[in-house]
Design a protein around this motif. Sequence first.
Motif, PDB file in Angstrom:
ATOM      1  N   GLU A  93       0.402   2.002 -11.573  1.00  0.00           N
ATOM      2  CA  GLU A  93      -0.198   2.551 -10.362  1.00  0.00           C
ATOM      3  C   GLU A  93       0.599   3.813 -10.042  1.00  0.00           C
ATOM      4  OE1 GLU A  93      -3.360   1.614  -9.042  1.00  0.00           O
ATOM      5  OE2 GLU A  93      -2.523  -0.392  -9.142  1.00  0.00           O
ATOM      6  N   HIS A  94      -0.120   4.909  -9.723  1.00  0.00           N
ATOM      7  CA  HIS A  94       0.583   6.131  -9.341  1.00  0.00           C
ATOM      8  C   HIS A  94       0.963   6.046  -7.876  1.00  0.00           C
ATOM      9  CE1 HIS A  94       0.156   8.594 -12.876  1.00  0.00           C
ATOM     10  NE2 HIS A  94      -1.116   8.230 -12.977  1.00  0.00           N
ATOM     11  N   GLN A  95       2.227   6.276  -7.574  1.00  0.00           N
ATOM     12  CA  GLN A  95       2.595   6.290  -6.166  1.00  0.00           C
ATOM     13  C   GLN A  95       2.089   7.575  -5.514  1.00  0.00           C
ATOM     14  OE1 GLN A  95       4.759   6.554  -8.684  1.00  0.00           O
ATOM     15  NE2 GLN A  95       6.491   7.874  -8.196  1.00  0.00           N
ATOM     16  N   THR A  96       1.848   7.512  -4.204  1.00  0.00           N
ATOM     17  CA  THR A  96       1.399   8.697  -3.488  1.00  0.00           C
ATOM     18  C   THR A  96       2.582   9.636  -3.268  1.00  0.00           C
ATOM     19  OG1 THR A  96      -0.161   7.253  -2.383  1.00  0.00           O
ATOM     20  CG2 THR A  96       0.047   9.473  -1.500  1.00  0.00           C
ATOM     21  N   SER A  97       3.739   9.073  -2.931  1.00  0.00           N
ATOM     22  CA  SER A  97       4.964   9.877  -2.873  1.00  0.00           C
ATOM     23  C   SER A  97       6.155   8.958  -3.110  1.00  0.00           C
ATOM     24  CB  SER A  97       5.086  10.581  -1.515  1.00  0.00           C
ATOM     25  OG  SER A  97       5.238   9.610  -0.504  1.00  0.00           O
ATOM     26  N   GLY A  98       7.287   9.566  -3.345  1.00  0.00           N
ATOM     27  CA  GLY A  98       8.481   8.779  -3.639  1.00  0.00           C
ATOM     28  C   GLY A  98       8.783   8.763  -5.128  1.00  0.00           C
ATOM     29  N   LYS A  99       9.887   8.123  -5.470  1.00  0.00           N
ATOM     30  CA  LYS A  99      10.350   8.173  -6.859  1.00  0.00           C
ATOM     31  C   LYS A  99      10.704   6.796  -7.383  1.00  0.00           C
ATOM     32  CE  LYS A  99      12.838  12.557  -6.541  1.00  0.00           C
ATOM     33  NZ  LYS A  99      14.198  13.084  -6.396  1.00  0.00           N
ATOM     34  N   ILE A 100      10.579   6.650  -8.698  1.00  0.00           N
ATOM     35  CA  ILE A 100      11.127   5.498  -9.393  1.00  0.00           C
ATOM     36  C   ILE A 100      12.234   6.038 -10.293  1.00  0.00           C
ATOM     37  CG2 ILE A 100      10.662   3.605 -10.999  1.00  0.00           C
ATOM     38  CD1 ILE A 100       8.876   3.173  -8.712  1.00  0.00           C
TER      39      ILE A 100
ATOM     40  N   ASP B 217      -7.664   5.650   2.952  1.00  0.00           N
ATOM     41  CA  ASP B 217      -6.983   5.658   4.252  1.00  0.00           C
ATOM     42  C   ASP B 217      -5.999   4.503   4.379  1.00  0.00           C
ATOM     43  OD1 ASP B 217      -8.364   7.837   5.058  1.00  0.00           O
ATOM     44  OD2 ASP B 217      -9.941   6.711   6.105  1.00  0.00           O
ATOM     45  N   HIS B 218      -6.083   3.601   3.416  1.00  0.00           N
ATOM     46  CA  HIS B 218      -5.307   2.379   3.538  1.00  0.00           C
ATOM     47  C   HIS B 218      -3.899   2.556   2.980  1.00  0.00           C
ATOM     48  CE1 HIS B 218      -4.500  -1.785   3.983  1.00  0.00           C
ATOM     49  NE2 HIS B 218      -4.448  -2.027   2.688  1.00  0.00           N
ATOM     50  N   GLU B 219      -2.925   2.389   3.820  1.00  0.00           N
ATOM     51  CA  GLU B 219      -1.535   2.494   3.363  1.00  0.00           C
ATOM     52  C   GLU B 219      -1.080   1.144   2.836  1.00  0.00           C
ATOM     53  OE1 GLU B 219       1.448   4.793   5.596  1.00  0.00           O
ATOM     54  OE2 GLU B 219      -0.144   5.099   7.072  1.00  0.00           O
ATOM     55  N   VAL B 220      -0.824   1.095   1.554  1.00  0.00           N
ATOM     56  CA  VAL B 220      -0.455  -0.175   0.938  1.00  0.00           C
ATOM     57  C   VAL B 220       1.062  -0.345   0.899  1.00  0.00           C
ATOM     58  CG1 VAL B 220      -0.852  -1.678  -1.025  1.00  0.00           C
ATOM     59  CG2 VAL B 220      -2.489   0.110  -0.488  1.00  0.00           C
ATOM     60  N   LEU B 221       1.761   0.746   0.595  1.00  0.00           N
ATOM     61  CA  LEU B 221       3.224   0.692   0.570  1.00  0.00           C
ATOM     62  C   LEU B 221       3.774   1.773   1.481  1.00  0.00           C
ATOM     63  CD1 LEU B 221       3.889   0.304  -3.269  1.00  0.00           C
ATOM     64  CD2 LEU B 221       3.910  -1.494  -1.530  1.00  0.00           C
ATOM     65  N   ARG B 222       4.742   1.404   2.287  1.00  0.00           N
ATOM     66  CA  ARG B 222       5.312   2.376   3.222  1.00  0.00           C
ATOM     67  C   ARG B 222       6.823   2.420   3.085  1.00  0.00           C
ATOM     68  NH1 ARG B 222       1.470   1.422   8.404  1.00  0.00           N
ATOM     69  NH2 ARG B 222       0.077  -0.080   7.436  1.00  0.00           N
TER      70      ARG B 222
ATOM     71  N   LEU C 112       9.186   5.071  -1.510  1.00  0.00           N
ATOM     72  CA  LEU C 112       7.891   4.976  -2.178  1.00  0.00           C
ATOM     73  C   LEU C 112       6.764   4.722  -1.173  1.00  0.00           C
ATOM     74  CD1 LEU C 112       7.208   4.890  -5.331  1.00  0.00           C
ATOM     75  CD2 LEU C 112       6.706   2.491  -4.899  1.00  0.00           C
ATOM     76  N   ASN C 113       5.728   5.549  -1.270  1.00  0.00           N
ATOM     77  CA  ASN C 113       4.523   5.353  -0.453  1.00  0.00           C
ATOM     78  C   ASN C 113       3.315   5.300  -1.367  1.00  0.00           C
ATOM     79  OD1 ASN C 113       5.344   5.757   2.550  1.00  0.00           O
ATOM     80  ND2 ASN C 113       6.436   7.338   1.406  1.00  0.00           N
ATOM     81  N   LYS C 114       2.370   4.453  -0.992  1.00  0.00           N
ATOM     82  CA  LYS C 114       1.140   4.385  -1.788  1.00  0.00           C
ATOM     83  C   LYS C 114      -0.033   4.164  -0.847  1.00  0.00           C
ATOM     84  CE  LYS C 114      -1.730   3.606  -5.206  1.00  0.00           C
ATOM     85  NZ  LYS C 114      -2.145   4.679  -6.116  1.00  0.00           N
ATOM     86  N   THR C 115      -1.027   5.036  -0.958  1.00  0.00           N
ATOM     87  CA  THR C 115      -2.225   4.838  -0.144  1.00  0.00           C
ATOM     88  C   THR C 115      -3.438   4.761  -1.055  1.00  0.00           C
ATOM     89  OG1 THR C 115      -2.412   7.224   0.097  1.00  0.00           O
ATOM     90  CG2 THR C 115      -1.369   6.055   1.906  1.00  0.00           C
TER      91      THR C 115
ATOM     92  N   SER D 295       2.176  -6.882  -5.106  1.00  0.00           N
ATOM     93  CA  SER D 295       1.721  -6.582  -6.468  1.00  0.00           C
ATOM     94  C   SER D 295       1.660  -5.079  -6.716  1.00  0.00           C
ATOM     95  CB  SER D 295       0.338  -7.187  -6.724  1.00  0.00           C
ATOM     96  OG  SER D 295       0.451  -8.565  -6.944  1.00  0.00           O
ATOM     97  N   THR D 296       1.215  -4.345  -5.717  1.00  0.00           N
ATOM     98  CA  THR D 296       1.141  -2.890  -5.869  1.00  0.00           C
ATOM     99  C   THR D 296       2.536  -2.309  -6.108  1.00  0.00           C
ATOM    100  OG1 THR D 296      -0.712  -2.920  -4.333  1.00  0.00           O
ATOM    101  CG2 THR D 296       0.251  -0.784  -4.813  1.00  0.00           C
ATOM    102  N   LEU D 297       3.522  -2.846  -5.399  1.00  0.00           N
ATOM    103  CA  LEU D 297       4.888  -2.378  -5.598  1.00  0.00           C
ATOM    104  C   LEU D 297       5.332  -2.617  -7.043  1.00  0.00           C
ATOM    105  CD1 LEU D 297       7.645  -1.364  -4.692  1.00  0.00           C
ATOM    106  CD2 LEU D 297       8.149  -3.656  -3.825  1.00  0.00           C
ATOM    107  N   LEU D 298       5.031  -3.805  -7.549  1.00  0.00           N
ATOM    108  CA  LEU D 298       5.417  -4.134  -8.920  1.00  0.00           C
ATOM    109  C   LEU D 298       4.690  -3.230  -9.921  1.00  0.00           C
ATOM    110  CD1 LEU D 298       7.333  -6.463  -9.800  1.00  0.00           C
ATOM    111  CD2 LEU D 298       5.307  -7.606 -10.672  1.00  0.00           C
ATOM    112  N   ARG D 299       3.406  -2.997  -9.654  1.00  0.00           N
ATOM    113  CA  ARG D 299       2.629  -2.144 -10.555  1.00  0.00           C
ATOM    114  C   ARG D 299       3.107  -0.693 -10.497  1.00  0.00           C
ATOM    115  NH1 ARG D 299      -2.136  -3.821 -12.607  1.00  0.00           N
ATOM    116  NH2 ARG D 299      -3.159  -1.852 -12.212  1.00  0.00           N
ATOM    117  N   CYS D 300       3.571  -0.256  -9.333  1.00  0.00           N
ATOM    118  CA  CYS D 300       4.152   1.085  -9.238  1.00  0.00           C
ATOM    119  C   CYS D 300       5.436   1.149 -10.055  1.00  0.00           C
ATOM    120  CB  CYS D 300       4.462   1.442  -7.781  1.00  0.00           C
ATOM    121  SG  CYS D 300       3.021   2.001  -6.862  1.00  0.00           S
TER     122      CYS D 300
END
Lengths: 246, 255
Positions: A55-62, A17-22, A11-14, A45-50
């Motif tokens: 929160e929509h992740q930028t890439s990756g899967k749940i 330009d800010h990468e929040v989850l990598r 899971l990645n979330k930006t 928190s962003t991880l939990l919300r994803c």
Amino acid sequence: MSETIISVQNLNKTFGDHEVLRKIDMDIHVGEIICIVGSSGSGKSTLLRCMNRLEHQTSGKIMFYGKEVRDVQREINEYRSRVGMVFQSFNLFHNMTVLENCMLCTRKVLHLVKEEAFDRAITHLKAVGMAPYINARPSQLSGGQKQRVAIARALCMNPEVLLFDEPTSALDPEMVGEVLNVMKKLAVTGLTMVIVTHEMAFARDVSTRTIFMDGGYVAEDAPPARLFTNPKNSRTREFLSRYLAG
Amino acid sequence: MLNIFAIENPENSMEWMIFLANKYAGMFWKGTGLTLFIAVLGTLLGFLVGYVIGMIQDAQTSPGDHVIRRLLLKLIKFAAAVYVEIFRDTPMIVQAMIIYFGIRQAGVEITPVSAGILVTVLNTGAYMAETVRAGIGSIDQGQREGAWAMGMSPMKTMVYIVLPQAFKNIIPEMANTFLTNLKMTSVLNVIAVQELFMAAKTVGGNYYKYFESYLVIAVIYFVLCFAFNKVFNFLEKRMSGKSDYALAAEYMDND
């Protein structure tokens, strides 16, 4: 190892330009109590919300029981009805009483009959000690009381996992205890829980697995006994020493 | 006893007002009735339009939805925005003319009253749409997230959580809109709706006493608006709910 309920995959979330989850990879198994700790801005928190698709992740899967939760509203609704969430800001419905808060979604989402929804609401409100307040409105309750109602409301849905997003961070110090006690009681019932928290003692004592996040990465993922006494990661050590000193 | 309505030869403006009001009471009553009818019906239907448009403007699709669904919503949103813009940016008196004569020119025999109601509805709807949109926007995002997180669809969340709260917040603005409409119906005299303004114009013309005639309806408008204002204030207080609550004693024994 017991069955995997939620699986977070690459899971990645930006935000701009800010990468929040990598590259987050994480499996949540039945019965686990996972505490996610880390400094503010580390992405917990962003991880939990994803995980709850707020929160929509930028890439990756749940994945939920091995099946991907796609971006289709109906699938998301069905998924969310089985994965509960408790918020830092409670998010109780202001236009309803405590009882109505606890009955709305069981009636409108699970389509329970009134009596059953009522029984569930009372059962869970009793468990958190809020049954006498069924006629109160959220604005008439203290922070700790609101959070206990919010937990009861989430439990009414009979969730398979319950996500907590810093449930005690908005509370006065003397109210933190009453909410943590409710959560401790829940922990022994075998409910699967994922808890983002700053309460280190709680994480150490209650969790079966503690995850330390730093700069959008999962820096360390270990049983609390090991993470709190013998952290491998230098950032974990630094973070914990600040908490233990403070 | 002196009967103030028995003035035969009015001498000053006050007496003329009473004389006219008395002599043409039927016309003034009818005018008041029609003004109220158009304002109430036009406002209520206008609110309905406003709520629907306001909700449409707030509606969202998720990226995974079918492409037709997303396109359709965009199209509807665009049409709604065009409608709101047009009706907010032109005067109601001009809208009345264009709609009334436009419809008649298209061969449909619309009565002035129906056209008047239609204009009021469309005008109110456009303003209400903006009010509703702002009202919806004023509700904390957490309220929605709380509902979504339990599997409520965006539509159900809107109906059960957001709209009731937004509604409460915009009651003063809705009352305002109604009072504005009550007064704005006066412009409908241009398409020959027999409302209060038209009544005053006719009555005034009979004796060349325009000043006094319009004073009569000024009083009527004032009394109507003043009374409605009081009623709305009362309702708003009632809506704010009780400040206390009863403990459910039967559940006091918790453990």
